[in-house]
Design a protein around this motif. Structure first.
Motif, PDB file in Angstrom:
ATOM      1  N   LYS A   6       0.834  -1.197   0.000  1.00 33.30           N
ATOM      2  CA  LYS A   6       0.000   0.000   0.000  1.00 33.30           C
ATOM      3  C   LYS A   6       0.873   1.253   0.000  1.00 33.30           C
ATOM      4  O   LYS A   6       0.599   2.211  -0.705  1.00 33.30           O
ATOM      5  N   PHE A   7       1.928   1.246   0.798  1.00 29.33           N
ATOM      6  CA  PHE A   7       2.860   2.369   0.821  1.00 29.33           C
ATOM      7  C   PHE A   7       3.424   2.632  -0.568  1.00 29.33           C
ATOM      8  O   PHE A   7       3.449   3.765  -1.032  1.00 29.33           O
ATOM      9  N   LEU A   8       3.864   1.566  -1.231  1.00 24.90           N
ATOM     10  CA  LEU A   8       4.435   1.730  -2.563  1.00 24.90           C
ATOM     11  C   LEU A   8       3.399   2.253  -3.558  1.00 24.90           C
ATOM     12  O   LEU A   8       3.723   3.040  -4.437  1.00 24.90           O
ATOM     13  N   GLU A   9       2.157   1.828  -3.411  1.00 31.19           N
ATOM     14  CA  GLU A   9       1.111   2.257  -4.330  1.00 31.19           C
ATOM     15  C   GLU A   9       0.697   3.712  -4.099  1.00 31.19           C
ATOM     16  O   GLU A   9       0.456   4.444  -5.039  1.00 31.19           O
ATOM     17  N   VAL A  10       0.619   4.115  -2.840  1.00 34.04           N
ATOM     18  CA  VAL A  10       0.028   5.407  -2.504  1.00 34.04           C
ATOM     19  C   VAL A  10       1.043   6.515  -2.259  1.00 34.04           C
ATOM     20  O   VAL A  10       0.903   7.617  -2.774  1.00 34.04           O
ATOM     21  N   LYS A  11       2.056   6.224  -1.478  1.00 35.44           N
ATOM     22  CA  LYS A  11       2.931   7.285  -0.993  1.00 35.44           C
ATOM     23  C   LYS A  11       4.308   7.334  -1.629  1.00 35.44           C
ATOM     24  O   LYS A  11       4.961   8.366  -1.575  1.00 35.44           O
ATOM     25  N   ALA A  12       4.761   6.256  -2.151  1.00 37.14           N
ATOM     26  CA  ALA A  12       6.150   6.182  -2.608  1.00 37.14           C
ATOM     27  C   ALA A  12       6.365   6.882  -3.944  1.00 37.14           C
ATOM     28  O   ALA A  12       5.478   6.951  -4.773  1.00 37.14           O
ATOM     29  N   THR A  13       7.550   7.387  -4.107  1.00 44.19           N
ATOM     30  CA  THR A  13       7.982   7.943  -5.377  1.00 44.19           C
ATOM     31  C   THR A  13       8.854   6.902  -6.063  1.00 44.19           C
ATOM     32  O   THR A  13       9.078   5.816  -5.535  1.00 44.19           O
ATOM     33  N   ARG A  14       9.394   7.261  -7.176  1.00 42.34           N
ATOM     34  CA  ARG A  14      10.260   6.322  -7.898  1.00 42.34           C
ATOM     35  C   ARG A  14      11.542   6.022  -7.118  1.00 42.34           C
ATOM     36  O   ARG A  14      12.272   5.105  -7.441  1.00 42.34           O
TER      37      ARG A  14
END
Length: 71
Positions: A6-14
């Motif tokens: 979820k973090f990677l989908e919502v909050k993370a940048t490249r």
């Protein structure tokens, strides 16, 4: 409570990549990496932590390593 996915989908940048089932790293904080010759990598972070990138996540982090050159 959220998941790493979820973090990677919502909050993370490249700049964030998952390198292990329970670990995400900010690529801006990687100092160096070394192959363990079995598909895993040891990654040295700017805070001197040494973390292991699992071969199970190779398809996620290998392109990043390839883009910064071999170590």
């Amino acid at each position: 409570q959220g998941s790493l996915k979820k973090f990677l989908e919502v909050k993370a940048t490249r700049n964030f990549i998952q390198i292990h089932k329970s670990l995400i790293v900010n690529t801006d904080h990687i100092v160096s990496y070394t192959s363990r010759k079995n598909g895993d990598y040891d990654i040295l972070m700017v805070n001197n932590d040494l973390v292991r990138a699992s071969r199970s996540y190779n398809t996620k982090f290998k392109p990043f390593f390839d883009s910064i050159g071999s170590a």
